[in-house]
Each structure stands twice: as C-alpha cells, then as structure tokens.
Design an enzyme around this catalytic site. Structure first.
Site, PDB file in Angstrom:
ATOM      1  N   ASP A  50      -6.121   8.889  14.476  1.00  8.00           N
ATOM      2  CA  ASP A  50      -6.394   8.489  13.085  1.00  8.00           C
ATOM      3  C   ASP A  50      -7.019   7.106  13.033  1.00  8.00           C
ATOM      4  O   ASP A  50      -6.595   6.227  12.275  1.00  8.00           O
ATOM      5  CB  ASP A  50      -5.112   8.537  12.263  1.00  8.00           C
TER       6      ASP A  50
ATOM      7  N   GLY B 262       0.825  -1.195   0.000  1.00  6.96           N
ATOM      8  CA  GLY B 262       0.000   0.000   0.000  1.00  6.96           C
ATOM      9  C   GLY B 262       0.859   1.245   0.000  1.00  6.96           C
ATOM     10  O   GLY B 262       2.078   1.183   0.200  1.00  6.96           O
ATOM     11  N   GLU B 263       0.201   2.376  -0.242  1.00  3.43           N
ATOM     12  CA  GLU B 263       0.919   3.636  -0.303  1.00  3.43           C
ATOM     13  C   GLU B 263       0.013   4.750   0.181  1.00  3.43           C
ATOM     14  O   GLU B 263      -1.199   4.728  -0.034  1.00  3.43           O
ATOM     15  CB  GLU B 263       1.373   3.917  -1.736  1.00  3.43           C
ATOM     16  N   GLY B 264       0.588   5.715   0.877  1.00  5.75           N
ATOM     17  CA  GLY B 264      -0.181   6.853   1.361  1.00  5.75           C
ATOM     18  C   GLY B 264       0.703   8.070   1.497  1.00  5.75           C
ATOM     19  O   GLY B 264       1.853   8.083   1.019  1.00  5.75           O
TER      20      GLY B 264
ATOM     21  N   PHE C 284       2.203   9.091   3.985  1.00  5.77           N
ATOM     22  CA  PHE C 284       3.349   8.815   4.850  1.00  5.77           C
ATOM     23  C   PHE C 284       4.495   8.143   4.098  1.00  5.77           C
ATOM     24  O   PHE C 284       5.634   8.143   4.553  1.00  5.77           O
ATOM     25  CB  PHE C 284       2.924   7.906   6.000  1.00  5.77           C
ATOM     26  N   GLY C 285       4.179   7.483   2.960  1.00  8.22           N
ATOM     27  CA  GLY C 285       5.165   6.677   2.263  1.00  8.22           C
ATOM     28  C   GLY C 285       4.532   5.390   1.772  1.00  8.22           C
ATOM     29  O   GLY C 285       3.343   5.354   1.440  1.00  8.22           O
ATOM     30  N   SER C 286       5.315   4.315   1.750  1.00  6.31           N
ATOM     31  CA  SER C 286       4.827   3.037   1.235  1.00  6.31           C
ATOM     32  C   SER C 286       5.098   1.912   2.223  1.00  6.31           C
ATOM     33  O   SER C 286       6.024   1.990   3.040  1.00  6.31           O
ATOM     34  CB  SER C 286       5.510   2.706  -0.101  1.00  6.31           C
ATOM     35  N   VAL C 287       4.275   0.862   2.127  1.00  8.59           N
ATOM     36  CA  VAL C 287       4.450  -0.335   2.953  1.00  8.59           C
ATOM     37  C   VAL C 287       4.721  -1.523   2.038  1.00  8.59           C
ATOM     38  O   VAL C 287       4.024  -1.712   1.030  1.00  8.59           O
ATOM     39  CB  VAL C 287       3.206  -0.609   3.816  1.00  8.59           C
TER      40      VAL C 287
ATOM     41  N   LYS D 146       7.344  -0.291   6.641  1.00  5.86           N
ATOM     42  CA  LYS D 146       6.852   1.037   6.287  1.00  5.86           C
ATOM     43  C   LYS D 146       8.056   1.925   5.978  1.00  5.86           C
ATOM     44  O   LYS D 146       8.887   2.187   6.839  1.00  5.86           O
ATOM     45  CB  LYS D 146       6.036   1.643   7.421  1.00  5.86           C
TER      46      LYS D 146
END
Length: 337
Positions: free
Chosen positions: A170, A48-50, A52-55, A69
């Site tokens: 969150d 996944g990606e957001g 904050f960065g990527s996992v 992460k």
C-alpha cells in the site's frame, strides 16, 4: 507473533521501554494512558481517518508526542485483529531510518491501538493535495527528491535487506510521513506480506489503493515485490507532477496519472510534467532521470520493471540510465506500455 500481548485495560504498566530484536524500542501502553494522552480521543486531536480507523495526536505524561492509531472493525473483528497483528509483527522485525517504527501498542477488551512517534509535517499527501497546498510552497524540488530517494531506500530495505523479505502492498502519498526536517518515513504495514525464502510471487486477496495498484495485482491478485515497484513509480510521478494518481474527467471518466503523463514523456516534454507550484524551480538533469526511473517502474509487464536497488542507485546518480531503455520496451512499444 514475536511481540507479547497484554490487556490494555490494565491500570499499571512498566514505564521503561521494552527492547526487541528488530526495532529501536517499544512498550506496552494502557488504554487509560492513551485516553489521557489524546484528551479522550477528542475530535480536536484527530489527525486523520480511514477504513482502518482513526489516528489521534497525543502527548504522554512525560512529554512524548505520539500518534495513536485506533483500529476499528470495518468488516469483522477478525479482520481488525489480523491487521493489528500483522502491523505489530512486521514493525517488531524491522528498523530503518525511513520507516516509521513502533513506539508501542495496546491490546485488550476489544480495543486495538498502535502507537508511533508523531510526525509534525504530517503526510506527503497533505503537502501535495491537502491542507498545505495553499500559500507558500513547503515542498521545493530538493525536498521532493529527498523524499523520493528516502522512500525508495525504505522499499529497498524491505525487498532486499530484511529477512524474510517484505512486500508493503500500500505504497501511496498518505503512507509517507514527514518529520520536522521533511525526512520521509514509510508507514502503515497492515497489508504487508512476509515472503518466505525461495518464493518470488504469490496469489492473494487484493489490498491497497486504486491508482497505485500494479495491473497484474489489480486484475488477478498476483503479488510480488514488483507490485511495490509499480506503486512507487506512481508515487514518484505524483511527487514530480503534483497530480493525483486518479483524476475525474467530465462525464465521470477516470484517468490515471500514467495515462496523463505518457504522451508528454514520449514527446520528451519533461518540463511540462513538473508541478506548476514549483514555478519552474527544479533541476533539469534530476527531472529527466526521475521521469525515466518512474517510467521503468510503471511498465505494464512486471518482467520489464526495474527493482528498488536500481531505483535508488539511479536516483542518487550512481548509475547512468540509457535513454533507449527508458523510452521503449523490447518490442518497441510506448514508454508506459
């Protein structure tokens, strides 16, 4: 911060886990180890990606499946450093069966990476709105209620049992991960706030996700444990209904899940709230109790919201919930007002 930093470019690291006071065990990883474990942070390994960065999915040389992460400097390097420091610090303090613990981290040479255990059933989001929504329903009613209770127990721990108390800030479906048995684990503590003794609320920069934010926090930045309670109420409605916290209507207008649910709740049409994918297979008593609990969580006035101790007790059936309390506030207004 309670955890030591090291340069993740180091060539060697002690293979033994490093104990700490709050968590089960963690260790320092080298960047070389994590690069190899994730196949060079390949696209095929990306979970996944957001913002904050990527996992990335990874597998260590000794067979441990991990999620890595990899933080990125979205706005500034300082903001990335702060998010990393907060998450590692908080995870180093806490330990609970429904919180995804710290497996390790890597810090140095401009890289900030946090390592967790890999959760094979990914996130609650992926089952409600993502890749697992087609075909056979994997989240039956029993699993959904178990996820709701486990997530609530994690927040109860953060708000009432750990010292200092912690506000997550969150709570949402993508931050509830599911293990091989669909047990929930709350994750992503980069926005978390540690609350000093004697402090019940504070004003701070607004962080979190639209659709889950309590009104007083979204508008004025007024933060308290009750903000997590509100977010949890939205999440509980999401678990029950299978609907997103915000949906786009024709003309670009957005409608929240609370706005959609309110008339149905007022009219007592609880069955019409249930996710159609369940094909009517649910426990009516649990449904009624869960809807009432959600209603108490998403009150616009934070003084009229419940707390996570009561949420857990109500969902587990330890306490009875008076119908009149859930159906109207002191002024006789609508359930979600």
């Amino acid at each position: 911060m309670g955890l030591p930093m090291c340069c993740c470019g180091a060539e060697t690291v002690d293979e033994a886990s490093t104990p700490n006071e709050g968590n089960a065990s963690w260790r320092i990883f080298t960047y070389k180890e994590l690069y190899a474990a994730t196949n060079g942070f390949s696209k095929d390994n990306k979970l996944g990606e957001g913002g904050f960065g990527s996992v990335y999915f990874g597998k260590t040389t000794y067979g441990l499946e991990i999620a890595v992460k990899k933080l990125k400097a979205k706005n500034s390097k300082e903001e990335m450093e702060l998010a990393f420091a907060v998450e590692v610090e908080v995870l180093g303090r806490i330990r609970h069966k429904n919180i995804l613990g710290l497996r390790g981290y890597c810090a140095g040479k401009g890289q900030r990476l946090i390592v967790y255990d890999y959760m094979p059933n990914l996130s609650l989001l992926s089952h409600l709105h993502g890749q697992f929504t087609s075909g056979e329903v994997r989240l039956d009613w029993e699993k959904r209620m178990n996820i709701a209770i486990g997530s609530a127990e994690a927040l109860l721990y953060l708000h009432h049992e750990v010292t200092p108390h912690i506000i997550h800030r969150d709570i949402k479906a993508s931050n509830v991960l599911l293990d091989s048995n669909f047990e929930p684990l709350v994750t992503d503590f980069r926005f978390a706030k540690l609350i000093p003794d004697g402090v019940s609320s504070m004003t701070t920069r607004i962080k979190g996700t639209l659709g889950y934010l309590a009104p007083e926090y979204a508008m004025w930045g007024k933060l308290s444990e009750s903000c997590d309670v509100y977010s949890y109420g939205v999440l509980l409605l999401e678990i029950i209904t299978g609907r997103k916290p915000l949906e786009k209507l024709p003309g670009g207008v957005k409608r929240s899940i609370t706005e959609w649910a309110e008339p149905l709740i007022i009219e007592g049409r609880f069955k019409d709230l249930v996710d159609p994918k369940l094909m009517g297979d649910f426990n009516e008593n649990q449904l009624e109790q869960a809807i009432k609990v959600a209603s108490l969580c998403v009150q616009s006035d934070r003084e009229k919201r419940t707390n996570m101790k009561e949420v857990v007790n109500l969902l587990k059936g330890y306490e009875e919930l008076a119908l009149e309390r859930a159906s109207e506030d002191e002024g006789g207004h609508d359930i979600l007002s």
